[in-house]
Design a protein around this motif. Structure first.
Motif, PDB file in Angstrom:
ATOM      1  N   VAL A  83       0.844  -1.192   0.000  1.00 21.17           N
ATOM      2  CA  VAL A  83       0.000   0.000   0.000  1.00 21.17           C
ATOM      3  C   VAL A  83       0.883   1.248   0.000  1.00 21.17           C
ATOM      4  O   VAL A  83       1.885   1.318   0.693  1.00 21.17           O
ATOM      5  CB  VAL A  83      -0.972   0.019   1.196  1.00 21.17           C
ATOM      6  N   ASP A  84       0.472   2.212  -0.814  1.00 22.91           N
ATOM      7  CA  ASP A  84       1.189   3.482  -0.895  1.00 22.91           C
ATOM      8  C   ASP A  84       0.732   4.448   0.189  1.00 22.91           C
ATOM      9  O   ASP A  84       1.501   5.294   0.648  1.00 22.91           O
ATOM     10  CB  ASP A  84       0.970   4.117  -2.269  1.00 22.91           C
ATOM     11  N   VAL A  85      -0.541   4.327   0.556  1.00 28.45           N
ATOM     12  CA  VAL A  85      -1.116   5.165   1.615  1.00 28.45           C
ATOM     13  C   VAL A  85      -1.876   4.266   2.580  1.00 28.45           C
ATOM     14  O   VAL A  85      -2.645   3.395   2.160  1.00 28.45           O
ATOM     15  CB  VAL A  85      -2.063   6.232   1.035  1.00 28.45           C
ATOM     16  N   LEU A  86      -1.654   4.467   3.866  1.00 30.75           N
ATOM     17  CA  LEU A  86      -2.378   3.744   4.914  1.00 30.75           C
ATOM     18  C   LEU A  86      -3.173   4.752   5.727  1.00 30.75           C
ATOM     19  O   LEU A  86      -2.605   5.708   6.265  1.00 30.75           O
ATOM     20  CB  LEU A  86      -1.400   3.000   5.824  1.00 30.75           C
ATOM     21  N   ILE A  87      -4.484   4.543   5.802  1.00 32.55           N
ATOM     22  CA  ILE A  87      -5.336   5.389   6.630  1.00 32.55           C
ATOM     23  C   ILE A  87      -5.856   4.541   7.774  1.00 32.55           C
ATOM     24  O   ILE A  87      -6.679   3.638   7.588  1.00 32.55           O
ATOM     25  CB  ILE A  87      -6.504   5.993   5.836  1.00 32.55           C
ATOM     26  N   ASN A  88      -5.345   4.810   8.964  1.00 35.49           N
ATOM     27  CA  ASN A  88      -5.765   4.081  10.166  1.00 35.49           C
ATOM     28  C   ASN A  88      -6.998   4.768  10.736  1.00 35.49           C
ATOM     29  O   ASN A  88      -6.906   5.764  11.457  1.00 35.49           O
ATOM     30  CB  ASN A  88      -4.629   4.068  11.195  1.00 35.49           C
ATOM     31  N   ASN A  89      -8.163   4.217  10.406  1.00 36.61           N
ATOM     32  CA  ASN A  89      -9.430   4.841  10.777  1.00 36.61           C
ATOM     33  C   ASN A  89     -10.256   4.007  11.755  1.00 36.61           C
ATOM     34  O   ASN A  89     -11.145   4.547  12.408  1.00 36.61           O
ATOM     35  CB  ASN A  89     -10.254   5.100   9.503  1.00 36.61           C
ATOM     36  N   ALA A  90      -9.972   2.720  11.880  1.00 30.15           N
ATOM     37  CA  ALA A  90     -10.778   1.863  12.759  1.00 30.15           C
ATOM     38  C   ALA A  90     -10.810   2.438  14.174  1.00 30.15           C
ATOM     39  O   ALA A  90      -9.768   2.808  14.718  1.00 30.15           O
ATOM     40  CB  ALA A  90     -10.206   0.453  12.778  1.00 30.15           C
ATOM     41  N   GLY A  91     -12.000   2.507  14.744  1.00 30.85           N
ATOM     42  CA  GLY A  91     -12.080   3.065  16.095  1.00 30.85           C
ATOM     43  C   GLY A  91     -13.444   2.854  16.719  1.00 30.85           C
ATOM     44  O   GLY A  91     -14.450   2.678  16.028  1.00 30.85           O
ATOM     45  N   ILE A  92     -13.465   2.874  18.037  1.00 28.43           N
ATOM     46  CA  ILE A  92     -14.704   2.802  18.805  1.00 28.43           C
ATOM     47  C   ILE A  92     -14.647   3.858  19.899  1.00 28.43           C
ATOM     48  O   ILE A  92     -13.572   4.367  20.242  1.00 28.43           O
ATOM     49  CB  ILE A  92     -14.921   1.407  19.438  1.00 28.43           C
ATOM     50  N   THR A  99     -14.640   5.981  37.181  1.00 29.28           N
ATOM     51  CA  THR A  99     -14.779   5.035  38.290  1.00 29.28           C
ATOM     52  C   THR A  99     -15.604   3.812  37.913  1.00 29.28           C
ATOM     53  O   THR A  99     -15.582   2.803  38.619  1.00 29.28           O
ATOM     54  CB  THR A  99     -15.434   5.731  39.502  1.00 29.28           C
ATOM     55  N   GLU A 100     -16.333   3.893  36.800  1.00 26.03           N
ATOM     56  CA  GLU A 100     -17.137   2.762  36.342  1.00 26.03           C
ATOM     57  C   GLU A 100     -16.532   2.089  35.113  1.00 26.03           C
ATOM     58  O   GLU A 100     -17.129   1.175  34.534  1.00 26.03           O
ATOM     59  CB  GLU A 100     -18.560   3.237  36.032  1.00 26.03           C
ATOM     60  N   LEU A 101     -15.332   2.538  34.720  1.00 26.59           N
ATOM     61  CA  LEU A 101     -14.663   1.979  33.543  1.00 26.59           C
ATOM     62  C   LEU A 101     -13.979   0.672  33.914  1.00 26.59           C
ATOM     63  O   LEU A 101     -13.104   0.641  34.782  1.00 26.59           O
ATOM     64  CB  LEU A 101     -13.634   2.992  33.015  1.00 26.59           C
ATOM     65  N   SER A 102     -14.356  -0.404  33.244  1.00 29.94           N
ATOM     66  CA  SER A 102     -13.761  -1.707  33.533  1.00 29.94           C
ATOM     67  C   SER A 102     -12.450  -1.867  32.784  1.00 29.94           C
ATOM     68  O   SER A 102     -12.204  -1.196  31.769  1.00 29.94           O
ATOM     69  CB  SER A 102     -14.714  -2.830  33.136  1.00 29.94           C
ATOM     70  N   LEU A 103     -11.625  -2.768  33.266  1.00 32.74           N
ATOM     71  CA  LEU A 103     -10.373  -3.065  32.580  1.00 32.74           C
ATOM     72  C   LEU A 103     -10.654  -3.612  31.190  1.00 32.74           C
ATOM     73  O   LEU A 103      -9.938  -3.287  30.231  1.00 32.74           O
ATOM     74  CB  LEU A 103      -9.553  -4.081  33.386  1.00 32.74           C
ATOM     75  N   GLU A 104     -11.700  -4.416  31.066  1.00 31.47           N
ATOM     76  CA  GLU A 104     -12.048  -4.999  29.772  1.00 31.47           C
ATOM     77  C   GLU A 104     -12.416  -3.906  28.759  1.00 31.47           C
ATOM     78  O   GLU A 104     -11.990  -3.953  27.594  1.00 31.47           O
ATOM     79  CB  GLU A 104     -13.209  -5.986  29.927  1.00 31.47           C
ATOM     80  N   ASP A 105     -13.200  -2.916  29.194  1.00 33.51           N
ATOM     81  CA  ASP A 105     -13.572  -1.816  28.303  1.00 33.51           C
ATOM     82  C   ASP A 105     -12.349  -0.987  27.931  1.00 33.51           C
ATOM     83  O   ASP A 105     -12.185  -0.575  26.775  1.00 33.51           O
ATOM     84  CB  ASP A 105     -14.626  -0.924  28.962  1.00 33.51           C
ATOM     85  N   TRP A 106     -11.496  -0.719  28.929  1.00 35.56           N
ATOM     86  CA  TRP A 106     -10.255   0.030  28.663  1.00 35.56           C
ATOM     87  C   TRP A 106      -9.408  -0.668  27.601  1.00 35.56           C
ATOM     88  O   TRP A 106      -8.953  -0.055  26.641  1.00 35.56           O
ATOM     89  CB  TRP A 106      -9.482   0.192  29.962  1.00 35.56           C
ATOM     90  N   GLU A 107      -9.207  -1.968  27.786  1.00 40.38           N
ATOM     91  CA  GLU A 107      -8.352  -2.723  26.869  1.00 40.38           C
ATOM     92  C   GLU A 107      -8.961  -2.815  25.476  1.00 40.38           C
ATOM     93  O   GLU A 107      -8.239  -2.779  24.471  1.00 40.38           O
ATOM     94  CB  GLU A 107      -8.082  -4.117  27.435  1.00 40.38           C
ATOM     95  N   GLN A 108     -10.292  -2.910  25.400  1.00 36.91           N
ATOM     96  CA  GLN A 108     -10.939  -2.982  24.085  1.00 36.91           C
ATOM     97  C   GLN A 108     -10.761  -1.675  23.329  1.00 36.91           C
ATOM     98  O   GLN A 108     -10.478  -1.674  22.121  1.00 36.91           O
ATOM     99  CB  GLN A 108     -12.426  -3.304  24.236  1.00 36.91           C
ATOM    100  N   VAL A 109     -10.940  -0.544  24.011  1.00 34.71           N
ATOM    101  CA  VAL A 109     -10.776   0.759  23.361  1.00 34.71           C
ATOM    102  C   VAL A 109      -9.330   0.953  22.914  1.00 34.71           C
ATOM    103  O   VAL A 109      -9.066   1.379  21.779  1.00 34.71           O
ATOM    104  CB  VAL A 109     -11.217   1.903  24.298  1.00 34.71           C
ATOM    105  N   MET A 110      -8.385   0.621  23.774  1.00 37.54           N
ATOM    106  CA  MET A 110      -6.975   0.797  23.423  1.00 37.54           C
ATOM    107  C   MET A 110      -6.574  -0.140  22.277  1.00 37.54           C
ATOM    108  O   MET A 110      -5.824   0.249  21.375  1.00 37.54           O
ATOM    109  CB  MET A 110      -6.091   0.541  24.644  1.00 37.54           C
ATOM    110  N   ARG A 111      -7.089  -1.338  22.296  1.00 39.79           N
ATOM    111  CA  ARG A 111      -6.777  -2.323  21.248  1.00 39.79           C
ATOM    112  C   ARG A 111      -7.298  -1.853  19.889  1.00 39.79           C
ATOM    113  O   ARG A 111      -6.578  -1.890  18.881  1.00 39.79           O
ATOM    114  CB  ARG A 111      -7.420  -3.661  21.627  1.00 39.79           C
TER     115      ARG A 111
END
Length: 244
Positions: A83-92, A99-111
């Motif tokens: 690829v000549d151009v890469l557009i990293n757009n995937a996101g949630i 205080t209500e943020l779970s580790l699972e939610d944190w890791e999913q967003v970061m991933r």
């Protein structure tokens, strides 16, 4: 002349779909990915081929997964050299009190928002380094620049994307490869479907431009940045109507 190829992650809707259409209209071959909307992505690819005569390769998988990303690039390289151009757009997004943020939610967003940028960029670079040219455009957010209350994981993930953009730009500049990011403000996409019309109106009143941005406006800026000389690199460009 060689026909260029652009890869767009998270391309089945919203900003990603608009970017795909813009590049197709300019005659670029496309690599389009999504996680859940395989049939929608394939239909989109057929429509772009019919309208613009370009070649599309589609892949349904998790761009935050090393295995899926490697599989995507292996299969893509059977059709295109790279690829000549890469557009990293995937996101949630994720909204809620810290205080209500779970580790699972944190890791999913970061991933999804940050690790995917790392993995896709790492796979795209060998071809770009060989060619001594290429452009990487990361779709970020103004909240990665200033942070947003009740969106700590999202803000942190986009802040990581911004820092990676600036650092990698310095590393790749000698090789003629540009790395930039578009920090979007309030864009009228499904990601903002969590807001009521009244809430959207309140947000629009805070924006000097008086409205949400459109996916087509993001797509136009992405294409313009991707086609600039590689001397334009390491920039976090805010597209927010003067909001932040």
């Amino acid at each position: 002349m060689k026909q260029h190829t652009a890869m767009i992650t998270g391309a089945s809707r919203g900003i990603g779909a608009a970017i795909a259409k813009k590049f197709a209209a300019e005659g670029w071959n496309l690599v389009l990915t999504c996680l859940h909307s395989k049939e929608k992505l394939e239909t989109q690819a057929l429509e772009l081929h019919a309208a613009y005569g370009i070649t599309c390769f589609t892949f349904a998988g998790d761009m935050g997964s090393k295995r899926d990303v490697q599989d995507c690039f292996r299969r893509m390289e059977e059709r295109f050299e790279g690829v000549d151009v890469l557009i990293n757009n995937a996101g949630i997004s994720h909204a809620g009190l810290f205080t209500e943020l779970s580790l699972e939610d944190w890791e999913q967003v970061m991933r999804t928002n940050s690790t995917s940028v790392f993995l896709c960029t790492r796979q795209a670079l060998p071809y770009m380094l060989k060619q001594k040219s290429g452009s990487i455009v990361n779709i970020s957010s103004v909240w990665g620049c200033v942070g947003a209350s009740c969106e700590t994981a999202y803000s942190a993930s986009k802040g990581a994307v911004n820092a990676l953009t600036m650092a990698l730009a310095k590393e790749l500049a000698p090789s003629g490869i540009a790395v930039n990011a578009i920090a979007c403000g309030a864009i009228d996409t499904d990601m903002n479907a969590c807001f009521t019309e009244e809430e959207k109106a309140d947000i629009a009143e805070e924006i000097p431009a008086g409205r949400f941005g459109t996916p087509d406006e993001v797509a136009g800026l992405v294409f313009a940045v991707a086609c600039q000389p590689s001397y334009l690199t390491g920039q976090i460009m805010r597209l927010d109507g003067g909001w932040i």
